[in-house]
Motif scaffolding. Structure first.
Motif, mmCIF file in Angstrom:
data_model
loop_
_atom_site.group_PDB
_atom_site.id
_atom_site.type_symbol
_atom_site.label_atom_id
_atom_site.label_comp_id
_atom_site.label_asym_id
_atom_site.label_seq_id
_atom_site.Cartn_x
_atom_site.Cartn_y
_atom_site.Cartn_z
ATOM 1 N N CYS A 1 0.910 -0.916 0.134
ATOM 2 C CA CYS A 1 -0.200 0.124 -0.198
ATOM 3 C C CYS A 1 0.572 1.427 0.023
ATOM 4 N N TYR B 1 -3.332 1.629 3.791
ATOM 5 C CA TYR B 1 -3.496 0.540 4.201
ATOM 6 C C TYR B 1 -4.471 0.650 5.902
ATOM 7 N N LEU C 1 -8.003 -2.361 3.042
ATOM 8 C CA LEU C 1 -7.133 -1.503 2.552
ATOM 9 C C LEU C 1 -7.938 -0.162 1.946
#
Length: 112
Positions: free
Chosen positions: A58, A65, A78
């Protein structure tokens, strides 16, 4: 590391049960290709590396995240970002060079 709280509900779920993170990221990248920014994705991941690999992925791509989903073992959340950096289709842990990205490119991690 401080993350926004993970929502209990997902717009999209990617099941990576039994997969190594390498294969999980390939599946995740493929599944989020058409999802709009803001989509909350729950990722089911049993690979022991997932708690490290998912936040790192991420961070690299620009998605947010959100952390583990409360009350759900092996589920991570996420949120997809409009400004996410595209990654290679065959290697989602490698971002595309900025000059290879086009204005039409889907920044969720998949090519247009």
């Amino acid at each position: 590391m401080n993350h926004p709280s993970a929502p209990a509900e997902a717009d999209l779920t990617v099941d990576g049960t039994g997969l190594l993170c390498v294969t999980l990221l390939l599946r995740l990248r493929r599944r989020i290709g058409d999802a709009p920014p803001g989509t909350v994705v729950h990722v089911v991941a049993t690979d022991p590396a997932a708690p490290l690999d998912l936040p790192a992925w991420c961070h690299m791509t620009g998605h947010t995240y959100l952390g583990t989903v409360p009350g759900r073992e092996h589920v991570y959340a996420l949120r997809l970002s409009a400004e996410a950096r595209a990654t290679r289709p065959d290697a989602p842990w490698h971002p595309l060079p900025r000059d290879a990205e086009t204005p039409e490119a889907d920044k969720s991690g998949s090519p247009p």
